[in-house]
Design an enzyme around this catalytic site. Structure first.
Site, mmCIF file in Angstrom:
data_model
loop_
_atom_site.group_PDB
_atom_site.id
_atom_site.type_symbol
_atom_site.label_atom_id
_atom_site.label_comp_id
_atom_site.label_asym_id
_atom_site.label_seq_id
_atom_site.Cartn_x
_atom_site.Cartn_y
_atom_site.Cartn_z
ATOM 1 N N GLY A 72 -1.931 33.161 -9.186
ATOM 2 C CA GLY A 72 -1.158 32.497 -9.954
ATOM 3 C C GLY A 72 -1.141 30.791 -9.274
ATOM 4 O O GLY A 72 -2.343 30.042 -9.245
ATOM 5 N N LYS A 127 -8.949 36.816 -14.385
ATOM 6 C CA LYS A 127 -9.548 37.456 -13.356
ATOM 7 C C LYS A 127 -10.323 38.501 -13.561
ATOM 8 O O LYS A 127 -11.103 39.007 -12.952
ATOM 9 C CB LYS A 127 -8.351 37.934 -12.272
ATOM 10 C CG LYS A 127 -7.306 39.022 -13.198
ATOM 11 C CD LYS A 127 -6.133 39.564 -12.384
ATOM 12 C CE LYS A 127 -5.095 40.013 -13.459
ATOM 13 N NZ LYS A 127 -4.612 39.232 -14.366
ATOM 14 N N LYS A 181 -8.854 40.946 -7.962
ATOM 15 C CA LYS A 181 -8.577 39.685 -7.145
ATOM 16 C C LYS A 181 -9.256 39.588 -5.697
ATOM 17 O O LYS A 181 -9.734 38.712 -5.246
ATOM 18 C CB LYS A 181 -6.925 39.260 -7.216
ATOM 19 C CG LYS A 181 -6.399 39.122 -8.606
ATOM 20 C CD LYS A 181 -5.015 39.051 -8.194
ATOM 21 C CE LYS A 181 -4.149 39.004 -9.734
ATOM 22 N NZ LYS A 181 -2.742 39.137 -9.771
#
Length: 429
Positions: A134, A105, A205
């Site tokens: 995930g 990320k 993210k």
């Protein structure tokens, strides 16, 4: 079709999970892609290190060139982390026509645009589903499942460490420091937890999600970030009294052509779907003009959940190989970046204020809010025995960030206000 050869960069928790899935699910992979999938070489720092998974020693190397320059290797899977050297490895691989799957990320948030450009120029796939949440297929959901819709808002819990800490603090009435130590002991938090608890991990993210969801290149510095290290048991207790649950929320909102992206501890109404997401689990709530509201929920980290996302990307790469369409899936952002200014960002807010316990103080505070057109949704006023001080807990109606910041400054300047103990965004369902 010949076997697909994989070069694996990294053999930590996720790398071990990738090996386990490829080994144990070989029949399913054969059925999906029509050929064997083999790991030919693995980059590690120490070949002689004892590992949680048994790997033939001849597969290991500490020299990246043995993988990057091997013409028989078709796909590079990167799970080693880091940014500088890792970026160089992946650019090298793409320039040599190798497809890349990464769970990184940090790398994608900082250099994703450059890497995707290089991949497209060399007819290669670059997939990174595992870089966000995930095992939850949120990126594929945005790119494929919701491709025909116009996404207007994404908000969610995208960091399992902070969600675990806030869950334990809320449910068990324990302090931040105590729960953080427990999270570190259990492996949910790193020895240096800064990236998680200060919101940086979630911000990376959200930059990736906003870029894909809004088809607009959002940089990490465009994300406003605050973490949970200052959240107290008192904050959570007052929130509970008012019907709220605290979560570290990543928030991305588009209105017309302007967007805002942020990460901050936020009070959610108890009936909000995200309020029930507990412990290390992640969830992302997506609003589309056509589909309405959808939520993606699941384990946000861990060896096998993350490895599942990695191997799913690998399957997509191999299917593209068989169809001869590698390098065509990357779509450049459709819109130029336009960020909202503070006057265009609206929210409700929770405030805890310590004031002198004197007649007329509340009226002074009320007048400051009234001058900015901000009214109150909920109010608690509680005496504090020492120092003749009162504590006022407020939840406002919607206010622009500009007005909110000016109100905070005027409250700070007020002689009767001893301290603004805490201030958080509030989201009701």
């Amino acid at each position: 079709m010949k076997a697909i050869s994989i070069g694996l960069l990294g053999l930590g928790t996720v790398g071990a999970g990738v090996i386990q899935i490829i080994k144990n699910h070989q029949d399913k992979l054969m059925h999906q892609v029509g050929c064997p999938v083999i790991i030919k070489k693995i980059l590690v720092q120490d070949i002689n290190k004892t590992r949680s998974i048994e790997v033939e020693k001849e597969l290991l190397t500490s020299n990246a060139d043995e993988i990057l320059n091997d013409k028989e290797i078709d796909v590079i899977i990167e799970v080693m982390g880091g940014v500088g050297a890792t970026k160089d490895y992946l650019i090298n691989a793409l320039r040599q026509g190798k497809h890349v799957v990464t769970a990184n990320k940090d790398l994608m948030a900082l250099h994703g645009s450059e890497l995707l450009t290089v991949a497209s120029e060399h007819g290669c796939d670059l997939f990174y589903e595992a870089s966000v949440a995930g095992g939850i297929p949120i990126l594929r959901g945005l790119v494929d499942g919701l491709a025909s819709d116009r996404i207007t808002q994404m908000m969610g819990i995208v960091n399992g460490t902070t969600n675990y800490i806030l869950t334990k603090m809320s449910n068990e009435g324990r302090s931040y420091d105590e729960v953080l130590k427990e999270a570190q002991a259990l492996g949910f938090a790193e020895a240096d937890p800064t990236s998680d608890v200060e919101g940086l991990d979630a911000a990376r993210k959200m930059a990736i999600l906003a870029t894909l969801g809004f088809s607009m290149h959002i940089d990490l510095e465009d994300v406003e970030v605050s973490g949970i290290s200052n959240v107290t048991e008192e904050d959570l207790r007052y929130g509970e009294q008012l019907g709220y649950t605290m979560k570290l929320i990543g928030y991305a909102h588009r209105e017309e052509e302007k967007v805002e992206v942020s990460v901050a501890p936020t009070f959610l109404s108890d009936n909000h779907p995200l309020a029930s997401v507990q412990n290390e689990y992640n969830a992302v709530y997506v609003y589309g003009e056509a589909v309405g509201e959808t939520m993606f929920y699941g384990p946000g980290a861990g060896s096998l959940p993350t490895a599942t996302a990695v191997v799913s990307d690998l399957v997509a790469v191999i299917k593209n190989l068989r169809l001869g369409v590698n390098g065509r899936s990357a779509v450049t952002p459709q819109y130029s970046k336009q960020l909202k200014d503070d006057g265009e960002k609206f929210s409700k807010y929770f405030l805890r204020i310590h004031v002198q316990d004197e007649v007329g103080v509340f009226a002074e505070i009320t007048s400051i809010f009234a001058k900015h057109g901000v009214s109150f949704e909920k109010i608690l006023q509680l005496p504090i025995k020492k120092n003749e001080t009162s504590e006022i807990v407020l939840v406002t109606h919607r206010s622009s960030l500009t007005d909110y910041d000016q109100i905070l400054q005027k409250l700070t300047d007020l002689d009767a206000v001893k301290e603004i103990k805490s201030a958080y965004r509030v989201v009701r369902n």
